[in-house]
Design a protein around this motif. Sequence first.
Motif, PDB file in Angstrom:
ATOM      1  N   LEU A   1      13.456  13.487  -4.622  1.00 57.99           N
ATOM      2  CA  LEU A   1      14.405  14.381  -3.963  1.00 57.99           C
ATOM      3  C   LEU A   1      15.747  13.683  -3.742  1.00 57.99           C
ATOM      4  CD1 LEU A   1      14.972  17.096  -2.657  1.00 57.99           C
ATOM      5  CD2 LEU A   1      13.990  16.214  -0.523  1.00 57.99           C
ATOM      6  N   GLY A   2      15.682  12.411  -3.368  1.00 59.78           N
ATOM      7  CA  GLY A   2      16.916  11.667  -3.159  1.00 59.78           C
ATOM      8  C   GLY A   2      17.726  11.517  -4.425  1.00 59.78           C
ATOM      9  N   LEU A   3      17.063  11.224  -5.534  1.00 56.49           N
ATOM     10  CA  LEU A   3      17.777  11.105  -6.811  1.00 56.49           C
ATOM     11  C   LEU A   3      18.425  12.421  -7.210  1.00 56.49           C
ATOM     12  CD1 LEU A   3      15.243   8.941  -8.841  1.00 56.49           C
ATOM     13  CD2 LEU A   3      17.550   8.262  -8.167  1.00 56.49           C
TER      14      LEU A   3
ATOM     15  N   GLY B   1      27.678  12.084  -0.986  1.00 58.32           N
ATOM     16  CA  GLY B   1      27.010  12.515   0.242  1.00 58.32           C
ATOM     17  C   GLY B   1      26.051  11.456   0.763  1.00 58.32           C
ATOM     18  N   TRP B   2      25.744  11.548   2.057  1.00 57.34           N
ATOM     19  CA  TRP B   2      24.877  10.540   2.664  1.00 57.34           C
ATOM     20  C   TRP B   2      23.399  10.932   2.619  1.00 57.34           C
ATOM     21  CZ3 TRP B   2      21.760  12.153   6.576  1.00 57.34           C
ATOM     22  CH2 TRP B   2      22.104  13.346   7.220  1.00 57.34           C
ATOM     23  N   ALA B   3      23.100  12.226   2.488  1.00 51.85           N
ATOM     24  CA  ALA B   3      21.714  12.678   2.588  1.00 51.85           C
ATOM     25  C   ALA B   3      20.845  12.086   1.476  1.00 51.85           C
ATOM     26  CB  ALA B   3      21.671  14.210   2.543  1.00 51.85           C
ATOM     27  N   GLY B   4      21.335  12.148   0.239  1.00 51.39           N
ATOM     28  CA  GLY B   4      20.545  11.619  -0.867  1.00 51.39           C
ATOM     29  C   GLY B   4      20.300  10.129  -0.749  1.00 51.39           C
TER      30      GLY B   4
ATOM     31  N   MET C   1      17.660   9.404   1.807  1.00 49.83           N
ATOM     32  CA  MET C   1      16.319   9.641   1.277  1.00 49.83           C
ATOM     33  C   MET C   1      15.846   8.473   0.423  1.00 49.83           C
ATOM     34  SD  MET C   1      16.601  13.640   0.197  1.00 49.83           S
ATOM     35  CE  MET C   1      17.244  14.858   1.341  1.00 49.83           C
ATOM     36  N   LEU C   2      16.739   7.912  -0.388  1.00 51.41           N
ATOM     37  CA  LEU C   2      16.362   6.777  -1.225  1.00 51.41           C
ATOM     38  C   LEU C   2      16.031   5.552  -0.380  1.00 51.41           C
ATOM     39  CD1 LEU C   2      18.937   7.103  -4.158  1.00 51.41           C
ATOM     40  CD2 LEU C   2      16.519   7.741  -4.129  1.00 51.41           C
ATOM     41  N   VAL C   3      16.791   5.324   0.674  1.00 50.63           N
ATOM     42  CA  VAL C   3      16.481   4.213   1.583  1.00 50.63           C
ATOM     43  C   VAL C   3      15.130   4.450   2.256  1.00 50.63           C
ATOM     44  CG1 VAL C   3      17.181   3.042   3.707  1.00 50.63           C
ATOM     45  CG2 VAL C   3      18.891   3.611   1.975  1.00 50.63           C
ATOM     46  N   GLY C   4      14.895   5.690   2.676  1.00 45.82           N
ATOM     47  CA  GLY C   4      13.600   6.005   3.277  1.00 45.82           C
ATOM     48  C   GLY C   4      12.449   5.797   2.308  1.00 45.82           C
ATOM     49  N   ALA C   5      12.665   6.155   1.034  1.00 43.48           N
ATOM     50  CA  ALA C   5      11.630   5.941   0.022  1.00 43.48           C
ATOM     51  C   ALA C   5      11.337   4.456  -0.157  1.00 43.48           C
ATOM     52  CB  ALA C   5      12.064   6.560  -1.307  1.00 43.48           C
ATOM     53  N   ALA C   6      12.387   3.635  -0.176  1.00 41.09           N
ATOM     54  CA  ALA C   6      12.192   2.189  -0.315  1.00 41.09           C
ATOM     55  C   ALA C   6      11.414   1.625   0.870  1.00 41.09           C
ATOM     56  CB  ALA C   6      13.543   1.497  -0.446  1.00 41.09           C
ATOM     57  N   LEU C   7      11.718   2.089   2.074  1.00 42.19           N
ATOM     58  CA  LEU C   7      11.003   1.609   3.258  1.00 42.19           C
ATOM     59  C   LEU C   7       9.539   2.030   3.218  1.00 42.19           C
ATOM     60  CD1 LEU C   7      13.668   2.299   6.045  1.00 42.19           C
ATOM     61  CD2 LEU C   7      13.028   0.088   5.041  1.00 42.19           C
ATOM     62  N   LEU C   8       9.291   3.252   2.774  1.00 41.02           N
ATOM     63  CA  LEU C   8       7.904   3.709   2.660  1.00 41.02           C
ATOM     64  C   LEU C   8       7.125   2.876   1.646  1.00 41.02           C
ATOM     65  CD1 LEU C   8       8.378   7.585   2.783  1.00 41.02           C
ATOM     66  CD2 LEU C   8       7.163   6.179   4.467  1.00 41.02           C
ATOM     67  N   LEU C   9       7.769   2.488   0.561  1.00 38.70           N
ATOM     68  CA  LEU C   9       7.103   1.642  -0.434  1.00 38.70           C
ATOM     69  C   LEU C   9       6.790   0.262   0.131  1.00 38.70           C
ATOM     70  CD1 LEU C   9       9.019   2.531  -3.727  1.00 38.70           C
ATOM     71  CD2 LEU C   9       6.654   3.086  -3.135  1.00 38.70           C
ATOM     72  N   VAL C  10       7.681  -0.268   0.955  1.00 44.20           N
ATOM     73  CA  VAL C  10       7.417  -1.561   1.597  1.00 44.20           C
ATOM     74  C   VAL C  10       6.202  -1.454   2.524  1.00 44.20           C
ATOM     75  CG1 VAL C  10       8.322  -3.261   3.229  1.00 44.20           C
ATOM     76  CG2 VAL C  10       9.790  -2.369   1.413  1.00 44.20           C
ATOM     77  N   VAL C  11       6.165  -0.386   3.310  1.00 39.12           N
ATOM     78  CA  VAL C  11       5.020  -0.169   4.208  1.00 39.12           C
ATOM     79  C   VAL C  11       3.740   0.006   3.393  1.00 39.12           C
ATOM     80  CG1 VAL C  11       4.040   1.356   5.956  1.00 39.12           C
ATOM     81  CG2 VAL C  11       6.479   0.802   6.006  1.00 39.12           C
ATOM     82  N   PHE C  12       3.834   0.736   2.278  1.00 36.52           N
ATOM     83  CA  PHE C  12       2.667   0.930   1.416  1.00 36.52           C
ATOM     84  C   PHE C  12       2.163  -0.406   0.869  1.00 36.52           C
ATOM     85  CE2 PHE C  12       1.280   1.428  -3.058  1.00 36.52           C
ATOM     86  CZ  PHE C  12       0.087   2.108  -2.836  1.00 36.52           C
TER      87      PHE C  12
END
Length: 308
Positions: free
Chosen positions: A41-43, A52-55, A58-69
Amino acid sequence: MLAVLVAARVLPSGRSPRAAGQALDAPGAALVTAAIAAAVLGLSVVAERPTGWAGWAMLVGAALLLVVFARHERRTARPLLPGHLVAQRGVRGGNLTAVALTACTSPAMLTVVRYVQEQLRLPPARASLLFPAFNVAVVAGALAGPRLLPRLGTRTLLLMGFAAVTAETVLLLTLPDRGLRLATLLGSFALMGGGLGVASLASTAAGTADVAADDQGVAAGLLASSAQLGTAVGVAVVTPLVAGAATGGYRLGFLAATVMAVAGVAASLIAPGKRVGEVSDAARRRDPRAGAPSAPSCAPRSAAERRR
């Protein structure tokens, strides 16, 4: 229903000792699914509105989720994605090429569909007559792959496949704004279809050749997920570029597909260069039963499944 009945009759009912009692890593599955969804979605948002800042958020959030994973997978007793599997060169090369392959071919074909209908103004029924040539080329490449793989090896076959796809996307860049160049279009379909068929088989072989028997299911599932991820990422990036451009904007889609195909050439260099029947010592230590890899027997099916 017929498939269920046949499977119940012919498939073995027993489970391996490892599979028995193994619970699903639900937290890991939720984390990686959320990360992939946020990344795709971010891409898509960034491609449509780069400033824009929204996308980007989302990409930063995806990277953080991958780190947690990744942290979760190291700590859990039964990880969704075992660390020793990801560490294998063949698995990394096979999955990276699977992502790149669908990331360049899926948006390229989607852009062609838009080109013939929106740019050339062909009716859908007439435009549909052009595309069976691509499907025939995919089948031909998938059938030729098992004969080429024992002679050339996975890396060479991957490079050949991506070279053909790259040549196809470059050829599509030459399509005119008006008038149908049938020879150019059908020639590009032949290149991309054949390249997709052989490269898909080679990426499957690379991603499963050195994997122990107990990890084959995980490795196959990872390859299928990578292929689907490539399609999602490619379409998410290319669609806003083409939709937001003026006349001739379809060339942005073909150019983006070319860049992804070149990335696939680079990813092919990570894959092992061994030929069928060459199983590494590490694979034999992980699984004494290891012999010739099983990829060639299932690769044509995998290629078709991933394309669908």
